[in-house]
Motif scaffolding. Structure first.
Motif, short mmCIF file in Angstrom:
data_model
loop_
_atom_site.label_atom_id
_atom_site.label_comp_id
_atom_site.label_asym_id
_atom_site.label_seq_id
_atom_site.Cartn_x
_atom_site.Cartn_y
_atom_site.Cartn_z
N VAL A 23 0.69 13.75 -8.21
CA VAL A 23 0.80 12.40 -8.74
C VAL A 23 2.16 11.78 -8.38
O VAL A 23 2.36 10.58 -8.49
N ILE A 24 3.09 12.62 -7.90
CA ILE A 24 4.40 12.11 -7.46
C ILE A 24 4.35 11.94 -5.94
O ILE A 24 4.30 12.92 -5.20
N PRO A 25 4.32 10.69 -5.46
CA PRO A 25 4.09 10.46 -4.02
C PRO A 25 5.03 11.24 -3.11
O PRO A 25 4.60 11.79 -2.10
N TYR A 26 6.33 11.30 -3.46
CA TYR A 26 7.29 11.92 -2.54
C TYR A 26 7.09 13.43 -2.42
O TYR A 26 7.24 14.00 -1.33
N THR A 27 6.74 14.11 -3.51
CA THR A 27 6.51 15.56 -3.41
C THR A 27 5.22 15.84 -2.64
O THR A 27 5.13 16.80 -1.88
N ARG A 28 4.22 14.96 -2.82
CA ARG A 28 2.97 15.11 -2.05
C ARG A 28 3.26 14.91 -0.56
O ARG A 28 2.82 15.68 0.28
N GLU B 51 5.75 3.64 -0.02
CA GLU B 51 5.10 4.25 -1.20
C GLU B 51 5.26 5.76 -1.19
O GLU B 51 5.32 6.40 -2.25
N ASN B 52 5.34 6.35 0.03
CA ASN B 52 5.48 7.80 0.15
C ASN B 52 6.76 8.34 -0.47
O ASN B 52 6.86 9.53 -0.72
N THR B 59 7.21 3.89 -12.36
CA THR B 59 8.16 2.78 -12.15
C THR B 59 8.24 2.35 -10.68
O THR B 59 8.73 1.28 -10.38
N GLY B 60 7.79 3.21 -9.75
CA GLY B 60 7.90 2.89 -8.32
C GLY B 60 9.28 3.15 -7.74
O GLY B 60 9.56 2.84 -6.58
N VAL B 61 10.17 3.75 -8.56
CA VAL B 61 11.54 4.02 -8.10
C VAL B 61 11.53 5.18 -7.10
O VAL B 61 10.81 6.17 -7.27
N LEU B 62 12.34 5.04 -6.03
CA LEU B 62 12.45 6.07 -4.99
C LEU B 62 12.88 7.40 -5.59
O LEU B 62 13.68 7.45 -6.52
N HIS B 63 12.41 8.49 -4.99
CA HIS B 63 12.86 9.84 -5.35
C HIS B 63 14.29 10.02 -4.84
O HIS B 63 14.63 9.54 -3.75
N THR B 103 15.75 -0.38 -6.44
CA THR B 103 14.74 -1.38 -6.83
C THR B 103 13.47 -1.14 -6.02
O THR B 103 13.52 -1.12 -4.78
N PRO B 104 12.32 -0.95 -6.70
CA PRO B 104 11.07 -0.71 -5.97
C PRO B 104 10.76 -1.85 -5.00
O PRO B 104 10.98 -3.02 -5.32
N GLY B 105 10.30 -1.49 -3.82
CA GLY B 105 9.90 -2.49 -2.82
C GLY B 105 11.02 -2.91 -1.89
O GLY B 105 10.76 -3.52 -0.86
N LYS B 106 12.26 -2.59 -2.23
CA LYS B 106 13.38 -3.03 -1.40
C LYS B 106 13.85 -1.95 -0.44
O LYS B 106 13.92 -0.77 -0.83
N GLU B 107 14.22 -2.34 0.78
CA GLU B 107 14.80 -1.36 1.70
C GLU B 107 16.16 -0.92 1.16
O GLU B 107 16.81 -1.65 0.40
N LEU B 108 16.58 0.28 1.57
CA LEU B 108 17.86 0.81 1.11
C LEU B 108 18.78 0.97 2.32
O LEU B 108 18.33 1.41 3.38
N LEU B 109 20.04 0.60 2.15
CA LEU B 109 21.02 0.76 3.21
C LEU B 109 22.04 1.80 2.77
O LEU B 109 22.38 1.87 1.60
N ALA B 110 22.52 2.61 3.71
CA ALA B 110 23.63 3.50 3.39
C ALA B 110 24.75 3.19 4.36
O ALA B 110 24.53 2.97 5.55
#
Lengths: 144, 149
Positions: A23-28, B51-52, B59-63, B103-110
């Motif tokens: 259910v966690i997209p990144y781990t999948r 989304e991956n 929340t859609g927050v990045l891992h 922020t979900p949906g936004k590209e991230l810069l480093a």
């Protein structure tokens, strides 16, 4: 989508870890799963060619090892505490000890302190020899 | 003019690093990492939102792991930038502080800077942000070993 809290209740009852890791997209996406084949809960990142960071060695991308260590810590918290939401990471320090070969990587997280608001964890990742870790981390999480 | 030559070199280096990443770094290619800015001061790399890469489906927050990968790659490129060439390097350690959720949906810069380079070791610091470096998502510090000269 079912809520994480609902899925966690199911996983804690049945031990079907896949319900949670899928259910966690990144781990999948990275092919990270949780398993208990030896009486101990471990995290496994199945090898796939897209995890490679250096084609000439070849070696796993350091970022994918960082992601495995962080994921192992998150799953340890979700399975060992009564958390109902994915804990928020505060900080992580990763030491890269050896390059990761193109094969499955295992990880084990240990909760070193579980407070009311903050959890500290120590995580180790290894491949064929547990006595020769390829990466380790200290991580802090904010609990909900 | 010297400044034109320097600009030309940097452009060339940026192109060759982008080519190297898409040809020889499968994971960077998979995530769509691109160097968007490179200079003596450091490097900026872009991670498109996908989304991956979500770590919290509620929340859609990045891992955090996706942020780690972006920062690790950007720090390595900042070392190349400081050395003004590509060498074999390996990350020794990386510490990341997560200042607020992406922020979900936004590209991230480093943006990373190699602030000290010795013959064997490079010291790097980095910030990840959504376009405003004064409002960073994450702050990082790392060390790299220069495997071959």
């Amino acid at each position: 989508m079912e809520s994480i809290a609902h899925i966690l209740r199911q996983v804690r009852q049945t031990g079907e870890y896949r319900l949670l890791t899928d259910v966690i997209p990144y781990t999948r996406f990275l092919g990270i799963g949780v398993e208990n084949t030896t009486g101990e809960v471990l995290c496994r990142m199945r090898f796939s060619p897209m995890l490679i960071g250096n084609s000439s060695l070849p070696a796993l991308h350091g970022g994918t090892l960082g992601a495995l260590l962080e994921s192992a810590a998150i799953f340890e918290l979700l399975l060992r505490t009564q958390e109902e939401r994915v804990p928020k990471i505060i900080s992580i320090t990763v030491d890269f000890l050896r390059s990761g070969r193109p094969q499955d990587t295992l990880a084990k997280a240990t909760i070193t302190r579980l407070g009311r608001r903050v959890a500290n964890l120590q995580v180790q990742a290894w491949q064929e020899d547990r006595g020769k870790p390829i990466a380790s981390a200290n991580a802090l999480f904010l609990l909900s | 003019m010297a400044s034109d030559d320097a600009f030309h070199d940097t452009q060339q280096m940026m192109e060759s690093i982008n080519r190297f990443m898409s040809d020889s770094v499968p994971h960077n290619r998979e995530l769509g990492l691109r160097v968007v800015e490179l200079g003596e001061e450091g490097a900026t790399v872009r991670l498109p939102y996908s989304e991956n890469l979500v770590g919290n489906p509620e929340t859609g927050v990045l891992h955090g792991g996706a942020v780690t990968t972006l920062i690790d790659a950007t720090c390595g490129i900042a070392v190349f930038s400081k050395m003004a060439r590509m060498a074999r390097i390996a990350t020794l350690d990386l510490r990341i502080d997560y200042l607020h959720p992406a922020t979900p949906g936004k590209e991230l810069l480093a943006r990373a800077e190699c602030y000290k380079l010795t013959r064997a070791v490079a010291f790097v610091r980095a910030l990840a942000h959504h376009g405003d470096a004064n409002d960073p998502v994450a702050s990082a510090q790392g060390t790299f070993i220069i495997v071959e000269d």
